[in-house]
Scaffold this active site. Sequence first.
Site, PDB file in Angstrom:
ATOM      1  N   GLU A  53      -3.963 -41.276  -6.765  1.00  0.00           N
ATOM      2  CA  GLU A  53      -3.794 -40.163  -7.703  1.00  0.00           C
ATOM      3  C   GLU A  53      -3.322 -40.650  -9.066  1.00  0.00           C
ATOM      4  OE1 GLU A  53      -2.263 -40.919  -4.935  1.00  0.00           O
ATOM      5  OE2 GLU A  53      -0.513 -39.668  -4.515  1.00  0.00           O
ATOM      6  N   CYS A  72       2.963 -39.044  -2.365  1.00  0.00           N
ATOM      7  CA  CYS A  72       4.285 -39.449  -1.861  1.00  0.00           C
ATOM      8  C   CYS A  72       5.378 -38.961  -2.792  1.00  0.00           C
ATOM      9  CB  CYS A  72       4.339 -40.959  -1.684  1.00  0.00           C
ATOM     10  SG  CYS A  72       4.218 -41.859  -3.218  1.00  0.00           S
ATOM     11  N   GLY A  91      -7.982 -55.485  31.051  1.00  0.00           N
ATOM     12  CA  GLY A  91      -7.474 -54.715  32.182  1.00  0.00           C
ATOM     13  C   GLY A  91      -5.995 -54.376  32.002  1.00  0.00           C
ATOM     14  N   CYS A  94       4.685 -40.551  -6.371  1.00  0.00           N
ATOM     15  CA  CYS A  94       3.540 -40.008  -7.114  1.00  0.00           C
ATOM     16  C   CYS A  94       3.707 -38.539  -7.474  1.00  0.00           C
ATOM     17  CB  CYS A  94       2.270 -40.158  -6.283  1.00  0.00           C
ATOM     18  SG  CYS A  94       1.855 -41.866  -6.027  1.00  0.00           S
ATOM     19  N   THR A 106      -9.439 -67.288  27.593  1.00  0.00           N
ATOM     20  CA  THR A 106     -10.501 -67.259  26.582  1.00  0.00           C
ATOM     21  C   THR A 106     -10.348 -68.447  25.632  1.00  0.00           C
ATOM     22  OG1 THR A 106     -10.796 -64.900  26.770  1.00  0.00           O
ATOM     23  CG2 THR A 106     -11.444 -65.865  24.671  1.00  0.00           C
ATOM     24  N   ARG A 143     -13.948 -57.265  12.825  1.00  0.00           N
ATOM     25  CA  ARG A 143     -12.807 -58.154  12.585  1.00  0.00           C
ATOM     26  C   ARG A 143     -12.284 -57.999  11.159  1.00  0.00           C
ATOM     27  NH1 ARG A 143     -13.988 -64.145  15.116  1.00  0.00           N
ATOM     28  NH2 ARG A 143     -13.854 -63.567  17.312  1.00  0.00           N
ATOM     29  N   LEU A 161     -11.398 -67.281  15.978  1.00  0.00           N
ATOM     30  CA  LEU A 161     -10.834 -65.944  15.783  1.00  0.00           C
ATOM     31  C   LEU A 161     -10.552 -65.608  14.320  1.00  0.00           C
ATOM     32  CD1 LEU A 161      -8.360 -65.502  18.785  1.00  0.00           C
ATOM     33  CD2 LEU A 161     -10.775 -64.927  18.648  1.00  0.00           C
ATOM     34  N   HIS A 176      -1.226 -46.094  -6.562  1.00  0.00           N
ATOM     35  CA  HIS A 176      -1.808 -45.123  -5.641  1.00  0.00           C
ATOM     36  C   HIS A 176      -2.993 -44.418  -6.293  1.00  0.00           C
ATOM     37  CE1 HIS A 176       2.003 -44.890  -2.912  1.00  0.00           C
ATOM     38  NE2 HIS A 176       1.491 -46.107  -3.021  1.00  0.00           N
ATOM     39  N   GLU A 230      -9.941 -58.999  21.946  1.00  0.00           N
ATOM     40  CA  GLU A 230     -11.266 -59.565  22.227  1.00  0.00           C
ATOM     41  C   GLU A 230     -11.310 -60.249  23.590  1.00  0.00           C
ATOM     42  OE1 GLU A 230     -13.803 -61.363  19.533  1.00  0.00           O
ATOM     43  OE2 GLU A 230     -13.017 -60.357  17.763  1.00  0.00           O
TER      44      GLU A 230
HETATM   45  N1  LIG Z   1     -18.314 -61.894  26.089  1.00  0.00           N
HETATM   46  C1  LIG Z   1     -17.134 -61.559  25.600  1.00  0.00           C
HETATM   47  O1  LIG Z   1     -16.991 -60.571  24.886  1.00  0.00           O
HETATM   48  C2  LIG Z   1     -15.948 -62.415  25.924  1.00  0.00           C
HETATM   49  C3  LIG Z   1     -14.806 -62.271  25.156  1.00  0.00           C
HETATM   50  C4  LIG Z   1     -13.672 -62.996  25.525  1.00  0.00           C
HETATM   51  C5  LIG Z   1     -13.732 -63.840  26.642  1.00  0.00           C
HETATM   52  N2  LIG Z   1     -14.866 -63.975  27.323  1.00  0.00           N
HETATM   53  C6  LIG Z   1     -14.925 -64.821  28.533  1.00  0.00           C
HETATM   54  O2  LIG Z   1     -13.936 -64.313  29.440  1.00  0.00           O
HETATM   55  C7  LIG Z   1     -13.448 -65.359  30.233  1.00  0.00           C
HETATM   56  C8  LIG Z   1     -11.942 -65.281  30.257  1.00  0.00           C
HETATM   57  O3  LIG Z   1     -11.540 -64.010  30.721  1.00  0.00           O
HETATM   58  P1  LIG Z   1     -10.374 -63.890  31.784  1.00  0.00           P
HETATM   59  O4  LIG Z   1     -10.292 -62.475  32.181  1.00  0.00           O
HETATM   60  O5  LIG Z   1     -10.595 -64.915  32.829  1.00  0.00           O
HETATM   61  O6  LIG Z   1      -9.084 -64.362  30.976  1.00  0.00           O
HETATM   62  P2  LIG Z   1      -8.360 -63.824  29.646  1.00  0.00           P
HETATM   63  O7  LIG Z   1      -8.225 -62.346  29.704  1.00  0.00           O
HETATM   64  O8  LIG Z   1      -8.953 -64.470  28.461  1.00  0.00           O
HETATM   65  O9  LIG Z   1      -6.939 -64.485  29.832  1.00  0.00           O
HETATM   66  C9  LIG Z   1      -6.142 -64.069  30.916  1.00  0.00           C
HETATM   67  C10 LIG Z   1      -4.889 -64.890  30.950  1.00  0.00           C
HETATM   68  O10 LIG Z   1      -4.052 -64.509  29.871  1.00  0.00           O
HETATM   69  C11 LIG Z   1      -2.716 -64.706  30.279  1.00  0.00           C
HETATM   70  N3  LIG Z   1      -1.920 -63.505  30.086  1.00  0.00           N
HETATM   71  C12 LIG Z   1      -0.644 -63.486  29.592  1.00  0.00           C
HETATM   72  N4  LIG Z   1      -0.158 -62.269  29.584  1.00  0.00           N
HETATM   73  C13 LIG Z   1      -1.124 -61.449  30.084  1.00  0.00           C
HETATM   74  C14 LIG Z   1      -1.162 -60.068  30.357  1.00  0.00           C
HETATM   75  N5  LIG Z   1      -0.119 -59.243  30.093  1.00  0.00           N
HETATM   76  N6  LIG Z   1      -2.289 -59.555  30.898  1.00  0.00           N
HETATM   77  C15 LIG Z   1      -3.349 -60.340  31.169  1.00  0.00           C
HETATM   78  N7  LIG Z   1      -3.357 -61.668  30.943  1.00  0.00           N
HETATM   79  C16 LIG Z   1      -2.253 -62.224  30.410  1.00  0.00           C
HETATM   80  C17 LIG Z   1      -2.734 -65.031  31.786  1.00  0.00           C
HETATM   81  O11 LIG Z   1      -2.600 -66.430  31.928  1.00  0.00           O
HETATM   82  P3  LIG Z   1      -1.130 -67.018  32.111  1.00  0.00           P
HETATM   83  O12 LIG Z   1      -0.605 -66.399  33.369  1.00  0.00           O
HETATM   84  O13 LIG Z   1      -1.278 -68.477  32.140  1.00  0.00           O
HETATM   85  O14 LIG Z   1      -0.358 -66.529  30.915  1.00  0.00           O
HETATM   86  C18 LIG Z   1      -4.110 -64.609  32.197  1.00  0.00           C
HETATM   87  O15 LIG Z   1      -4.610 -65.331  33.286  1.00  0.00           O
HETATM   88  C19 LIG Z   1     -13.964 -66.636  29.647  1.00  0.00           C
HETATM   89  O16 LIG Z   1     -15.007 -67.112  30.450  1.00  0.00           O
HETATM   90  C20 LIG Z   1     -14.521 -66.229  28.287  1.00  0.00           C
HETATM   91  O17 LIG Z   1     -15.636 -67.011  27.947  1.00  0.00           O
HETATM   92  C21 LIG Z   1     -15.988 -63.286  26.997  1.00  0.00           C
END
Ligand SMILES: NC(=O)c1ccc[n+]([C@@H]2O[C@H](COP(=O)([O-])OP(=O)(O)OC[C@H]3O[C@@H](n4cnc5c(N)ncnc54)[C@H](OP(=O)(O)O)[C@@H]3O)[C@@H](O)[C@H]2O)c1
Length: 385
Positions: free
Chosen positions: A59, A82, A310, A91, A203, A191, A211, A57, A303
């Site tokens: 200190e 701690c 959402g 410590c 995605t 990251r 990733l 730690h 990401e």
């Molecule tokens: N520019 C950027 O920063 C960036 C970053 C990432 C992605 N993207 C783009 O975003 C697009 C994809 O986004 P998206 O919104 O369509 O899909 P997403 O958020 O990547 O994936 C959504 C899918 O994840 C699964 N999922 C499982 N559990 C979930 C939960 N609790 N809540 C939400 N989803 C859950 C679901 O499919 P299941 O029902 O089959 O499990 C859902 O349809 C792609 O075109 C990618 O290129 C852009």
Amino acid sequence: MVRLSAERKNELMAEALALAGRAEGMTSPNPLVGAVVLDADGEVAGRGWHRKAGEPHAEVLALQEAGGRARGGVLILTLEPCSHQGRTPPCAPFVVDSGVSQVIAAVADPNPQVSGKGFSHLRERGVEVEVGVMAEEAVRQNEVYFHWWRCGRPFLSLKAAASLDGKIATRSGQSRWITGEAARNAGHHFRNKMDAILVGVETVLEDDPLLTARPGGVAGRPLTRVVLDSRLRTPPHARVLASRQGSSTIVATTDAAPLARETALREAGAEVVRVQADPQGRVSLAPVLEVLGSRGVRHILVEGGGRVHGSFIREGLADRLLYFLAPLIVGDAQAPGAVSGLDEEELQSLPGLFNVTHEVIGDDLLIQGYFKKPIWKEFEGGKGV
Ligand SMILES: NC(=O)c1ccc[n+]([C@@H]2O[C@H](COP(=O)([O-])OP(=O)(O)OC[C@H]3O[C@@H](n4cnc5c(N)ncnc54)[C@H](OP(=O)(O)O)[C@@H]3O)[C@@H](O)[C@H]2O)c1
């Protein structure tokens, strides 16, 4: 007895915080901690910072460097010492044995095993203790650690790179590269500070991302990669499953996923974790966070895509937003947005952000903010210590 002015205390605490910050991204699940030791004449005799979980730690390192010069001196420390046996010995007894006559600390440790006990140990043995110097800055530096002890779940930073109209890809799914190189480098910098990166299966299907954090960053430490995928649509050849820099991959799914796909993903190197489904049949978020937390994950970078963002916002699990805004317009209602699936109709009920900052990075803008009032605001001006 060394007597320090308020200005000198702040100066020394700022130095201790800067020392602590050198290990950013390296100490999880432990906090960042820095220490400065003054001798009985008020001269700096030792400096130290905690480099990694399991290592000495701050200190202890600073007092070891000071050696006999610590006697009658002052220990300036960014977090309470701690008092319990963890991976390293406690410590507080070491601080007493060093012979310092004063300890100046920024803030108490929020871990209930330590909180207040380290300071009591010192006071009971005649060491003068002052707490609250630059408390807000110290909590801010360790906000992920404070959040863990307050909320019992990892801290979640949502990151998106969007066009001016909030789109993260074109309708055909192209998202590389919305932002410029400087913003992408900044994304890798984030990251590097994380324990885990999480995305939705869409995605993975659209972008096939690796990733990983770019090697040579601050941490260069293995990351846990997480895919939310309720029916196991992740292809076994997805790049996210490939072993890179020691990173591991968890595919979080539900009982709706066929066993054969689970076997194929396991053979491809993934760990498949089944949790309960949410009312829409998707992966429930809280149990995933519980699994990750139990493995020492304290900070997760979400990401995307928009549906995953959402979900975290709707469940009240999003803590911070990192929003890269690029000077582009997609202009297509069918193109995916940075956040989707929120159905609030009242403008005043929409999720807003606290403590918003803006920064120009190359041609892009980085907007950062918190979904709730940040913990460190409670320590403003030394309150709450
Ligand atoms: N520019 C950027 O920063 C960036 C970053 C990432 C992605 N993207 C783009 O975003 C697009 C994809 O986004 P998206 O919104 O369509 O899909 P997403 O958020 O990547 O994936 C959504 C899918 O994840 C699964 N999922 C499982 N559990 C979930 C939960 N609790 N809540 C939400 N989803 C859950 C679901 O499919 P299941 O029902 O089959 O499990 C859902 O349809 C792609 O075109 C990618 O290129 C852009």
